[in-house]
Write a protein that holds these residues in place. Structure first.
Motif, mmCIF file in Angstrom:
data_model
loop_
_atom_site.group_PDB
_atom_site.id
_atom_site.type_symbol
_atom_site.label_atom_id
_atom_site.label_comp_id
_atom_site.label_asym_id
_atom_site.label_seq_id
_atom_site.Cartn_x
_atom_site.Cartn_y
_atom_site.Cartn_z
ATOM 1 N N GLU A 571 0.833 -1.204 0.000
ATOM 2 C CA GLU A 571 0.000 0.000 0.000
ATOM 3 C C GLU A 571 0.863 1.247 0.000
ATOM 4 O OE1 GLU A 571 -0.411 -2.530 2.054
ATOM 5 O OE2 GLU A 571 -2.531 -3.110 2.191
ATOM 6 N N LYS A 572 1.961 1.170 0.737
ATOM 7 C CA LYS A 572 2.799 2.349 0.867
ATOM 8 C C LYS A 572 3.374 2.756 -0.491
ATOM 9 C CE LYS A 572 6.500 4.334 3.606
ATOM 10 N NZ LYS A 572 5.994 5.238 4.612
ATOM 11 N N SER A 573 3.871 1.774 -1.225
ATOM 12 C CA SER A 573 4.463 2.157 -2.504
ATOM 13 C C SER A 573 3.388 2.643 -3.477
ATOM 14 C CB SER A 573 5.275 0.994 -3.089
ATOM 15 O OG SER A 573 4.476 -0.157 -3.119
ATOM 16 N N LYS A 576 2.712 6.166 -2.564
ATOM 17 C CA LYS A 576 3.806 7.033 -2.956
ATOM 18 C C LYS A 576 3.732 7.346 -4.450
ATOM 19 C CE LYS A 576 8.479 7.911 -1.600
ATOM 20 N NZ LYS A 576 9.700 7.432 -0.978
ATOM 21 N N ALA A 577 3.344 6.337 -5.217
ATOM 22 C CA ALA A 577 3.226 6.550 -6.657
ATOM 23 C C ALA A 577 2.170 7.606 -6.966
ATOM 24 C CB ALA A 577 2.868 5.228 -7.343
ATOM 25 N N GLN A 578 1.148 7.671 -6.089
ATOM 26 C CA GLN A 578 0.097 8.674 -6.289
ATOM 27 C C GLN A 578 0.458 10.031 -5.720
ATOM 28 O OE1 GLN A 578 -3.545 7.313 -4.665
ATOM 29 N NE2 GLN A 578 -4.070 6.068 -6.452
ATOM 30 N N PHE A 583 -1.904 6.841 3.660
ATOM 31 C CA PHE A 583 -2.907 6.170 2.837
ATOM 32 C C PHE A 583 -4.006 5.585 3.721
ATOM 33 C CE2 PHE A 583 0.702 3.487 3.613
ATOM 34 C CZ PHE A 583 0.145 2.338 4.160
ATOM 35 N N THR A 584 -5.165 5.352 3.088
ATOM 36 C CA THR A 584 -6.319 4.847 3.813
ATOM 37 C C THR A 584 -6.461 3.359 3.575
ATOM 38 O OG1 THR A 584 -7.329 6.940 3.225
ATOM 39 C CG2 THR A 584 -8.755 5.311 4.214
ATOM 40 N N LEU A 585 -6.869 2.638 4.614
ATOM 41 C CA LEU A 585 -7.120 1.204 4.491
ATOM 42 C C LEU A 585 -8.589 0.937 4.774
ATOM 43 C CD1 LEU A 585 -4.192 -0.216 6.603
ATOM 44 C CD2 LEU A 585 -4.379 -0.337 4.124
ATOM 45 N N ASN A 586 -9.220 0.126 3.923
ATOM 46 C CA ASN A 586 -10.611 -0.213 4.190
ATOM 47 C C ASN A 586 -10.703 -1.300 5.244
ATOM 48 O OD1 ASN A 586 -11.765 1.570 2.372
ATOM 49 N ND2 ASN A 586 -11.287 0.186 0.667
ATOM 50 N N ASP A 587 -9.692 -2.137 5.239
ATOM 51 C CA ASP A 587 -9.714 -3.314 6.100
ATOM 52 C C ASP A 587 -8.781 -3.049 7.282
ATOM 53 O OD1 ASP A 587 -9.579 -5.769 7.230
ATOM 54 O OD2 ASP A 587 -8.133 -6.533 5.745
ATOM 55 N N SER A 588 -9.345 -3.053 8.469
ATOM 56 C CA SER A 588 -8.530 -2.688 9.618
ATOM 57 C C SER A 588 -8.050 -3.892 10.416
ATOM 58 C CB SER A 588 -9.319 -1.764 10.548
ATOM 59 O OG SER A 588 -9.377 -0.482 9.979
#
Lengths: 690, 163, 118
Positions: A571-573, A576-578, A583-588
């Motif tokens: 998710e982090k990369s 970063k590309a964006q 960043f937000t996570l839907n699944d916690s």
């Protein structure tokens, strides 16, 4: 009720007028009764001010909405504890508060002034009475807090929601009290000049009162910063807002004074300079009052536009002309007893530090006034705000920190090259070492790294001096703690000053950390979603409603997790590309390495009557960094919009406060050596009987 | 050199970091002395969204600032640009610091020069004082010993005067 | 009720302020006592106390013998000068000059004591 208050103000106006005129006439015609009577009149202004204040507070307690000020600044649902805040939350009340404080501290300082000052006391009293007179005058005729409404409303407007925070019990009163307390040292120095008392008799009392006002002002500013950090919800603590600046400027000048007065005390130098500094500080304090009340500069703090501006501007101009005419008139008598012996001496370093403080003051003043010049010169309005002040003042402030290390290492009079080597070699080495270690660790931001090096240099310089002094005493058989305490006790002004320096270094750490290394991200979360920033994951667990009749308020329950960044690498990369930091996570669901470290409940309220939002941020604080969550808004679709930041070293800003107060207290605690020892005192009593 | 080090080049940081840089440099037009970063006013939220949009379009920081200056006027910038009349805002601090430092050094120099005279004047007529000095010694219970000659720099030892 | 309070405050203020005029003699004597001679005496006694401090520091080992003697002699000279003034008839010196003289003496005594800070 209101009548009593108005009457008290008029009596206050009367006694202070009498005190001013009586002192001056009493001295001129040589009538001691009149002088004593004028001093008593000054004491009586406490009665007037406190009766007026008590009346106003009683009116708040009893919800007397017939009084306009009460109706404007409180209502029946207000927590009763906030009556004290409501008292000074508006223009009129704050002026009443100021005159109350001024009357009390005037009386105390006059009552306990040393006897040698007898000749200049009437003049000091005249100045104190004159300043009080001005405030009573304004209160009586232009800003009467007891003005009545024609129709009595059933309910008041309520207190400004931004002020309903425990910090407000102390921040505004300390700030206003500190600003007005600058009147005291000014009255002593100018009183001595008016009386033609050119000796250094006023130095001690001016130093003590100046440092007290300085400490109160400093504490007030720090509390204001703390309040802004926890409640204002813009994620900062110092905005270089005009009102903050007008409090900072006299504080800077008083800081310079606290140093240079020691040169006068010890070496009989800088006489003119010290008087000039007090004059500048007093005029700047009046500038503060002016800008605060209907001045031409916009600010979050300013009281609703008032017509008082011109009156305060007039008083400021009067103060400026009075102070400096007197100064120029008496200047020929303010020669130094002796001259500078070397550039490498403590007195020279104090002079340089003084000019640096004045430079910061001047730059700040320039920044505050520049929008006005722009308006006048070319009819274009510009803003001068934090980015300007940070860049323009930053280097000079760093220079001051450097001088903070250099000054104490230099001896009075003259430094020999041997002592320079001896004292400078270790602090400099530690400073350079710090820079190298930080570079080696791959820390970014060269300016910040250099500043850390400077802080290490100063800190080590202080520690070195303490270590040497303590060791010397330890060798004589005292244990370490006792030896250190005796060292500090031996010269409290100096070592108290060092403790204050340490608190300034702590502030410096916080300022550099938050300014250079802050990380931020924004996001809107549904319940169950998470936001990840660096090695934190915050999960929006739940929310709750805490609305009251005057506000719509909600709080969010948020769990803070410390995470292993590797578990979130994908998710982090992607983020970063964006181009986003977090960043937000839907699944916690928890991943390997997640560790729950804190629960925070940030709060967001909207006040209907004021059309104003107020937030309380959620903070998870450690000495390394704060995780700081501001709920910007609870959106209609059920999400909460959050601004999240990591503020490195922010803890040190607030930890500096108690150290600052401790250092001031040590510096001001009466020095045993100032008191004659018993043997001589006995002789004194004997001889003065003769 | 230090200033160029202090600034982060635009391409080194994420768009979001640049966005926060920018929102801290733009004032909220309807608030008193707040940047759009700190303000929750509707217009600030809209402006923040606009900044984000412009960044995603690939605009540079100065292009974005110009965009807002064009629409809201110069006072939308939190610090004036260092060109034209506004250069004055930036130059003055340099003058203040340089002026302050040079005044300090002139004062120091001046104070050094007056030194030599000050020390000459203060010397008292000591022989007249011997009587009183004895009284002081009796007051204090001092019994003079002869060690004092070793250290007295002016050779105007108090003991000489007394004898 | 309010009227009574108001009158009380006003009367109280006037009474406190007017009081000194009813007790004139006392204040006259106080002001005369603040004469210049007392000032010099107080200054001299202050110097004495400084010398005692120095003695204490010598005995506690904070000062070397030669430092002590150097500082003490400066203080002794200042005290002697003040003593001389005290024995002179007071008319010869005007108030301002005396102020200056006292300040100068104090300065000298301070010069001696400040070295302790080094």
């Amino acid at each position: 009720m209101a009548e009593l208050g108005t009457m008290a103000l008029l009596i206050g106006l009367g006694v202070t007028t009498y005190s001013l005129l009586g002192s001056v006439i009493g001295v001129k015609i040589g009538l001691p009764e009149l002088i004593v009577s004028s001093r008593r009149a000054l004491y009586m202004s406490i009665l007037s001010a406190s009766v007026a204040s008590t009346t106003l507070i009683a009116a708040f307690v009893q919800n007397e909405f017939a009084i306009k000020y009460v109706a404007d600044h409180s209502n029946t649902i207000m927590d009763r504890a906030y009556v004290w805040v409501a008292f000074y939350s508006g223009n009129e009340g704050s002026l009443l508060y100021i005159v109350l404080i001024l009357s009390i501290i005037s009386a105390i300082s006059v009552r306990f002034a040393p006897k040698q000052l007898a000749r200049s006391m009437p003049w000091t009293i005249a100045i104190l009475a004159g300043v009080q007179l001005f405030y009573f005058f304004v209160l009586s005729f232009f800003a009467n807090p007891f003005e009545l409404l024609e129709t009595v409303p059933a309910e008041g407007r309520g207190i400004n929601p931004l002020l309903t925070h425990p910090g407000m019990f102390s921040h505004p009163p300390l700030l206003m009290g500190g600003l007005i307390a600058i009147t005291i040292p000014f009255a002593f120095s100018s009183g001595a000049l008016l009386a033609g008392n050119y000796g250094d008799d006023w130095v001690n009392v001016a130093r003590i009162s100046a440092i007290l006002s300085w400490a109160v002002l400093g504490t007030g500013m720090l509390l204001g910063a703390w309040w802004a950090y926890t409640i204002l919800g813009w994620g900062g603590y110092w905005a270089w807002d005009p009102i903050e600046n007008v409090a900072l400027m006299p504080w800077l000048v008083m800081t310079a004074f606290a140093h240079s007065i020691m040169v006068q005390k010890r070496r009989g130098m800088f006489r003119m300079w010290n008087v000039a500094l007090l004059n500048i500080a007093f005029v700047l304090a009046q500038l503060g009052m002016f800008i605060n009340r209907g001045g031409p500069v916009v600010s979050v703090h300013s009281f609703a536009s008032s017509t008082l501006g011109m009156i305060f501007l007039g008083f400021m101009m009067f103060a400026l002309i009075f102070a400096f005419t007197l100064f120029l008139w008496r200047m020929p008598h303010l020669k130094s007893d002796r001259a500078m012996e070397s550039f490498l001496s403590r007195e020279a370093s104090f002079l340089v530090n003084n000019f640096l403080f004045l430079a910061v003051m001047g730059i700040t003043l320039w920044g505050v006034l520049f929008p006005l010049f722009s308006d006048l010169a070319r009819d274009v309005s510009v803003s001068v705000s934090a980015p300007y002040f940070n860049r323009a003042n930053g280097p000079v402030l760093l220079g001051i920190v450097v001088m903070m290390g250099v000054g104490p290492l230099l001896p009075w009079r003259k430094a020999s090259s041997r002592s320079l080597r001896q004292w400078f070699i270790w602090p400099t080495a530690v400073g350079i070492l710090t820079i190298l270690v930080l570079l080696g660790l791959g820390v970014k931001r060269p300016v910040a790294i250099f500043s850390f090096g400077v802080i290490a240099f100063v800190a080590f310089a202080i520690l070195e001096e303490w270590a040497r002094g303590t060791m010397a005493r330890h060798r004589n058989g005292e244990n370490w703690a006792k030896a250190w305490w005796k060292l500090v006790n031996g010269n409290r002004p100096r070592h108290g000053g060092y403790i204050v320096h340490i608190s300034i270094l702590m502030l410096g750490l916080g300022i550099i950390g938050t300014n250079f290394y802050q990380q931020r991200t924004d996001g809107a979360l549904e319940i169950g979603q998470s936001l990840v920033l660096d090695n934190y994951r915050i999960e929006y667990v739940d929310n709750g409603d805490s609305s009251r009749p005057d506000r719509i308020a909600k709080w969010a329950e948020i769990s803070v997790y410390n995470i292993d960044v590797n578990s979130y690498a994908t998710e982090k990369s992607a983020a970063k590309a964006q181009g986003s930091t977090g960043f937000t996570l839907n699944d916690s669901t928890r991943r390997p390495g997640d560790r729950l470290i804190s629960q925070i409940n940030p709060w967001h309220g909207f006040y209907l009557d004021f059309n104003m939002a107020s937030v309380r941020s959620g903070i998870r604080s450690t000495i390394i960094e704060d995780l700081y969550v501001i709920p910007r808004d609870f959106l209609p679709d059920g999400r909460v919009s959050l601004a999240v930041s990591i503020n490195p070293l922010a803890w040190w800003l607030w930890a500096a406060g108690p150290i600052f107060i401790l250092g001031t207290m040590v510096a001001l605690w009466p020095q045993a050596a100032d008191r004659p020892n018993t043997q001589v005192r006995r002789r004194m009593i004997r001889e003065s009987d003769i | 050199m230090m200033i160029t080090f202090g600034c982060i080049r635009e391409e080194d940081i994420t768009l979001e970091q640049r966005m926060h840089q920018l929102t801290n440099q733009l004032m909220c037009p309807v608030c008193d002395a707040q940047t759009i970063d700190g303000s929750n006013a509707q217009i600030s939220q809209d402006m923040r969204a606009k900044v984000r949009e412009l960044l995603q379009e690939g605009k540079s920081n100065s292009e974005i600032k110009d965009y807002f200056v064009l629409r809201y006027g110069e006072d939308i910038l939190a610090a004036p640009k260092g060109i034209g009349f506004n250069l004055l805002a930036w130059i003055m601090p340099i003058f203040i610091v340089l002026g302050g430092i040079s005044i300090a050094f002139l004062a120091l120099k001046n104070m050094r020069r007056s030194n030599t005279q000050a020390t000459l004047i203060g010397t008292p007529k000591q022989h007249e004082l011997s009587k009183y000095l004895k009284q002081v010694d009796t007051d204090l219970g001092i019994h003079e010993d002869k060690n004092s000659e070793d250290y007295n720099p002016n050779n105007q030892s108090v003991d000489e005067i007394k004898s | 009720m309010v009227i009574i309070l108001e009158i009380t405050i006003a009367l109280l203020s006037i009474a406190v302020i007017a009081y000194p005029f009813l007790r004139s003699e006392k204040y006259k004597s106080i002001f005369e006592k603040l004469g210049t001679r007392d000032k010099i005496l107080a200054e001299r006694l202050r110097i004495y106390s400084k010398i005692h401090d120095l003695e204490a520091e010598l005995s506690s080992g904070d000062l070397t013998n030669s430092e002590f003697l150097l500082m003490r002699d400066e203080l002794r000279m200042s005290a002697a000068k003040l003593l001389k003034q005290e024995s002179e008839p007071p008319i010869s010196v005007s108030g301002n000059e005396l102020e200056a003289e006292v300040a100068r003496q104090r300065e000298q005594s301070r010069q001696a004591s400040e070295d302790r800070d080094l």
